[in-house]
Design an enzyme around this catalytic site. Structure first.
Site, PDB file in Angstrom:
ATOM      1  N   ASP A 129      40.131  30.402  53.512  1.00 27.72           N
ATOM      2  CA  ASP A 129      38.716  30.378  53.198  1.00 27.72           C
ATOM      3  C   ASP A 129      38.177  28.745  53.462  1.00 27.72           C
ATOM      4  O   ASP A 129      38.798  28.055  53.639  1.00 27.72           O
ATOM      5  CB  ASP A 129      38.814  30.666  51.643  1.00 27.72           C
ATOM      6  CG  ASP A 129      39.439  29.996  50.767  1.00 27.72           C
ATOM      7  OD1 ASP A 129      40.327  28.967  51.345  1.00 27.72           O
ATOM      8  OD2 ASP A 129      39.900  30.383  49.533  1.00 27.72           O
TER       9      ASP A 129
ATOM     10  N   ASN B 244      40.593  33.570  37.392  1.00 28.30           N
ATOM     11  CA  ASN B 244      39.896  34.761  37.313  1.00 28.30           C
ATOM     12  C   ASN B 244      40.704  35.782  38.137  1.00 28.30           C
ATOM     13  O   ASN B 244      40.038  37.144  38.490  1.00 28.30           O
ATOM     14  CB  ASN B 244      38.673  34.799  37.520  1.00 28.30           C
ATOM     15  CG  ASN B 244      38.316  34.416  39.195  1.00 28.30           C
ATOM     16  OD1 ASN B 244      39.096  34.022  39.893  1.00 28.30           O
ATOM     17  ND2 ASN B 244      36.902  34.520  39.280  1.00 28.30           N
TER      18      ASN B 244
ATOM     19  N   HIS C  29      41.128  35.585  41.483  1.00 32.28           N
ATOM     20  CA  HIS C  29      40.761  35.734  42.934  1.00 32.28           C
ATOM     21  C   HIS C  29      41.624  35.368  43.823  1.00 32.28           C
ATOM     22  O   HIS C  29      42.826  34.703  43.396  1.00 32.28           O
ATOM     23  CB  HIS C  29      39.441  34.935  43.153  1.00 32.28           C
ATOM     24  CG  HIS C  29      39.474  33.496  43.354  1.00 32.28           C
ATOM     25  ND1 HIS C  29      38.453  32.780  42.816  1.00 32.28           N
ATOM     26  CD2 HIS C  29      40.581  32.728  43.332  1.00 32.28           C
ATOM     27  CE1 HIS C  29      38.873  31.526  42.854  1.00 32.28           C
ATOM     28  NE2 HIS C  29      40.080  31.204  42.959  1.00 32.28           N
TER      29      HIS C  29
HETATM   30  C1  GLP Z   1      40.440  28.259  45.007  1.00 30.42           C
HETATM   31  C2  GLP Z   1      40.576  28.740  46.345  1.00 30.42           C
HETATM   32  C3  GLP Z   1      41.883  29.605  46.517  1.00 30.42           C
HETATM   33  C4  GLP Z   1      42.997  29.030  45.787  1.00 30.42           C
HETATM   34  C5  GLP Z   1      42.819  29.089  44.322  1.00 30.42           C
HETATM   35  C6  GLP Z   1      43.808  28.518  43.438  1.00 30.42           C
HETATM   36  O1  GLP Z   1      39.158  28.021  44.508  1.00 30.42           O
HETATM   37  N1  GLP Z   1      39.672  29.336  46.954  1.00 30.42           N
HETATM   38  O2  GLP Z   1      42.070  29.722  47.928  1.00 30.42           O
HETATM   39  O3  GLP Z   1      44.202  29.621  46.288  1.00 30.42           O
HETATM   40  O4  GLP Z   1      41.469  28.920  44.034  1.00 30.42           O
HETATM   41  O5  GLP Z   1      43.671  27.257  43.359  1.00 30.42           O
HETATM   42  P1  GLP Z   1      44.802  26.089  42.810  1.00 30.42           P
HETATM   43  O6  GLP Z   1      45.919  26.358  43.677  1.00 30.42           O
HETATM   44  O7  GLP Z   1      44.087  24.952  42.941  1.00 30.42           O
HETATM   45  O8  GLP Z   1      44.861  26.598  41.420  1.00 30.42           O
END
Ligand code: GLP
Length: 232
Positions: free
Chosen positions: A67, A135, A137
């Protein structure tokens, strides 16, 4: 769904980097999809360390990133492009032409996403590494994302805007695109991921928790540490 519980973030990073190195040893031109955020940082550090010791050769691998923010300038320190070059690509022997990133500067997101899908179709993803948002995602497939979604421009959920301190939109590989990967590994570390991990493993497959669609993949491994597994 295979679940591997590890003690902490260090163990999670050790195991994940070992798996990646093993996969590259088996297939030198591995196509790997990479996430950003905190979850993979330790893994990237280990990969750099092992590369410096001569234990892994990245010269034939191809990468796709999951992304990118939109719009975002190429050198903006918030961009995932900057993150990837700074935390991995500049420190290993990957070839520039084998790096694929969504272009956060494009004037035509629709064209860009179509082009990205096309490139993935020609270079099917062998190994997909994912993090998970609090959440639920994956990538920027926020709650409400459809199982058949492809790479596209999305609005960020209000909690993501707040956590990531980013006001714009994002480009993300779709759920369909992610599920097509031959192998998927999802990383979750820390207490703040415990609810999402519990819902992913024990809840229904539901578009309000996009990560739950991963349950429909035969080749999904979750690597979760004690804190992320604390509600199981
Ligand atoms: C972000 C990204 C994701 C990532 C997720 C978790 O917003 N868009 O690709 O995997 O959230 O992030 P983190 O590993 O910092 O908790």
């Amino acid at each position: 769904m295979k679940i591997i519980k590890v003690k902490d973030y260090n163990e999670l990073s050790d195991l994940t980097s070992k798996i990646i190195i093993k996969e590259i040893a088996k297939k030198s031109n591995l196509v790997i999809s990479l996430p950003t955020g905190k979850s993979p940082l330790g893994t990237y550090k280990n990969l750099i360390k092992e590369y410096k010791k001569g234990k892994v050769d990245f010269s034939r691998i191809k990468t796709f990133n999951l992304d990118e923010y939109y719009p975002v300038k190429k050198n903006d320190i918030k961009s995932y492009r900057y993150y990837m070059f700074n935390n991995l690509f500049n420190k290993i022997n990957i070839k520039k032409e084998n790096i694929h990133l969504l272009d956060g500067t494009t004037k035509s997101p629709i064209k860009e996403c179509k082009y990205y899908e096309e490139k993935i179709r020609k270079n099917p993803i062998d190994l997909q590494i994912l993090g998970i948002g609090v959440n639920g995602h994956i990538g920027f497939n926020e709650p409400g994302s459809e199982k058949n979604s492809k790479t596209r421009l999305v609005n960020l959920a209000p909690e993501t805007v707040k956590r990531n301190k980013y006001l714009g939109k994002a480009l993300t590989m779709g759920i369909y695109t992610i599920l097509k990967s031959k192998k998927i590994i999802l990383l979750a570390s820390g207490k703040e991921k415990a609810v999402a991990v519990k819902d992913l493993i024990l809840g229904d497959v539901d578009k309000n928790l996009p990560a739950s669609f991963l349950r429909e993949s035969k080749n999904i491994t979750l690597i979760i540490d004690k804190q992320a597994a604390s509600l199981l």
